[in-house]
Design an enzyme around this catalytic site. Structure first.
Site, PDB file in Angstrom:
ATOM      1  N   ASP A  62       0.860  -1.194   0.000  1.00 11.12           N
ATOM      2  CA  ASP A  62       0.000   0.000   0.000  1.00 11.12           C
ATOM      3  C   ASP A  62       0.896   1.245   0.000  1.00 11.12           C
ATOM      4  O   ASP A  62       1.848   1.342   0.776  1.00 11.12           O
ATOM      5  CB  ASP A  62      -0.886  -0.025   1.260  1.00 11.12           C
TER       6      ASP A  62
ATOM      7  N   ASN B 231      -2.232  13.074  -3.657  1.00  7.02           N
ATOM      8  CA  ASN B 231      -3.376  13.531  -4.464  1.00  7.02           C
ATOM      9  C   ASN B 231      -3.803  14.934  -4.070  1.00  7.02           C
ATOM     10  O   ASN B 231      -4.032  15.788  -4.921  1.00  7.02           O
ATOM     11  CB  ASN B 231      -4.575  12.605  -4.234  1.00  7.02           C
TER      12      ASN B 231
ATOM     13  N   HIS C 117      -4.895  14.759  -8.746  1.00  6.27           N
ATOM     14  CA  HIS C 117      -5.182  13.352  -9.066  1.00  6.27           C
ATOM     15  C   HIS C 117      -4.329  12.843 -10.234  1.00  6.27           C
ATOM     16  O   HIS C 117      -3.880  11.696 -10.233  1.00  6.27           O
ATOM     17  CB  HIS C 117      -6.676  13.236  -9.399  1.00  6.27           C
TER      18      HIS C 117
ATOM     19  N   ASP D  58      -2.033   9.646 -10.308  1.00 12.43           N
ATOM     20  CA  ASP D  58      -2.092   8.570 -11.315  1.00 12.43           C
ATOM     21  C   ASP D  58      -0.698   8.267 -11.853  1.00 12.43           C
ATOM     22  O   ASP D  58      -0.330   7.100 -12.044  1.00 12.43           O
ATOM     23  CB  ASP D  58      -2.988   8.985 -12.502  1.00 12.43           C
TER      24      ASP D  58
ATOM     25  N   GLU E 102      -4.856   2.367  -4.306  1.00 15.44           N
ATOM     26  CA  GLU E 102      -3.385   2.399  -4.196  1.00 15.44           C
ATOM     27  C   GLU E 102      -2.883   1.129  -3.510  1.00 15.44           C
ATOM     28  O   GLU E 102      -1.874   1.138  -2.840  1.00 15.44           O
ATOM     29  CB  GLU E 102      -2.861   3.659  -3.482  1.00 15.44           C
TER      30      GLU E 102
END
Ligand SMILES: Nc1nc2c(ncn2[C@@H]2O[C@H](COP(=O)(O)OP(=O)(O)OP(=O)(O)O)[C@@H](O)[C@H]2O)c(=O)[nH]1
Length: 302
Positions: free
Chosen positions: A177, A185, A190, A194, A220
């Protein structure tokens, strides 16, 4: 982003049929495209008996999307890649019509032909990506990272459990994770988030061992299956991976960040529901988070 399996098992036949029709249509498109340019050439050099109507007819033969759509299962025709191809096809036809209008007005403009070629090249790239996606059966691939997705995990894990039951070899599972990813973010947007996920996925694929497999399980969160591996070996492998991530140069649009990951590991018994092993690995992951992050923790019975 919720993971979505694009195909159910029973759709696989339909998918294969579509893929076959797709290849045939794309091959026809390429042949027709050559004709189109040949006729453009003949017309502009006044060689042969070619009219702009002939060229226009060929242009409409280049409109392959409607043929593809009538053969496609819904999951393909509503797929973002297919929608992108549709848009690009529209641009291609508009530009083709412009070339024909210019020819009718008896002016040769290499600029407009060049623009058409650029659009066609982009179109080819998209067609090729769809082809690759279909080859990998779309079902199994996560759209953002290109990693195998949750549906692929669910299929593979059962096969590996059956193998491990026959061979008696240990099977381990790791959950990875990204740390403080919400902050990435929230701070950089965002799109940058990504980008980080894509880079993480590349790093995982590069550094896992050939027999191991990595999946985007959701958001994630990633899963790694490690066959023939006990949890102590898995811990060593995952620690190496964790170190590789921490070294990654993550830089895009003038923004640079350092990203770490936390990892939880559990053994996966051959006769258990994989969700139970995921729960144990998750427990270990949360311990890694609670004790400072950027760590690998093995699940241990209390
Ligand atoms: N950019 C991007 N963000 C995603 C995607 N999927 C999930 N996320 C984000 O991932 C973040 C996960 O945040 P949290 O679960 O709060 O955890 P965290 O900030 O990573 O904190 P810790 O896990 O405790 O270290 C949320 O902001 C989600 O919006 C995605 O596909 N793209």
């Amino acid at each position: 982003m919720p993971e979505k399996a694009l195909f159910r098992e029973e759709d696989v036949d339909k998918l294969q049929n579509f893929h076959y029709a797709y290849k045939k249509t794309v091959a026809k498109y390429h042949a027709c495209r050559l004709d189109f340019f040949y006729k453009l050439f003949c017309f502009s050099h006044s060689t042969g008996d070619v009219s702009t109507t002939d060229i226009k007819n060929l242009l409409s033969a280049l409109e392959i999307i409607s043929t593809l759509k009538s053969n496609a299962v819904d999951e393909v025709s509503t797929h973002s890649l297919f929608i992108e191809i549709e848009k690009q096809q529209k641009k291609l036809v508009e530009q083709g019509e412009m070339v024909i209008e210019i020819l009718k007005a008896d002016r040769i403009q290499t600029d407009s032909i060049h623009k058409l070629i650029v659009i066609m090249k982009q179109f080819d790239v998209l067609l090729n990506r769809l082809d690759l996606g279909l080859t990998a059966s779309l079902t199994d691939v996560d759209e953002l990272t290109g990693l195998l997705n949750r549906a692929a995990f669910e299929r593979t894990v059962k096969k590996l459990q059956a193998q491990s039951s026959r061979s008696g070899e240990m099977l381990s599972l790791a959950i990875i994770d990204a740390d403080h990813f919400k902050e990435v973010n929230d701070t950089y947007g965002h799109n940058f988030g990504d980008y980080v996920l894509e880079e993480l996925a590349d790093c995982f694929e590069k550094h896992i061992r050939p027999l191991d497999s990595v999946y985007r399980y959701g958001g994630e969160e990633f899963l790694v299956l490690l066959p023939n591996t006990d949890t102590e070996q898995a811990e060593r492998v995952m620690n190496r991976l964790r170190e590789e991530v921490a070294k990654l140069p993550l830089s895009n649009d003038g923004i640079s960040v350092a990203q770490t990951v936390s990892i939880g590991i559990a053994s996966l018994e051959c006769d258990e529901d994989p969700d139970e092993a995921i729960e144990r690995a998750d427990e270990a992951l949360y311990k890694a988070k609670d004790t400072g992050r950027n760590k690998v923790i093995l699940w241990q019975d209390k």
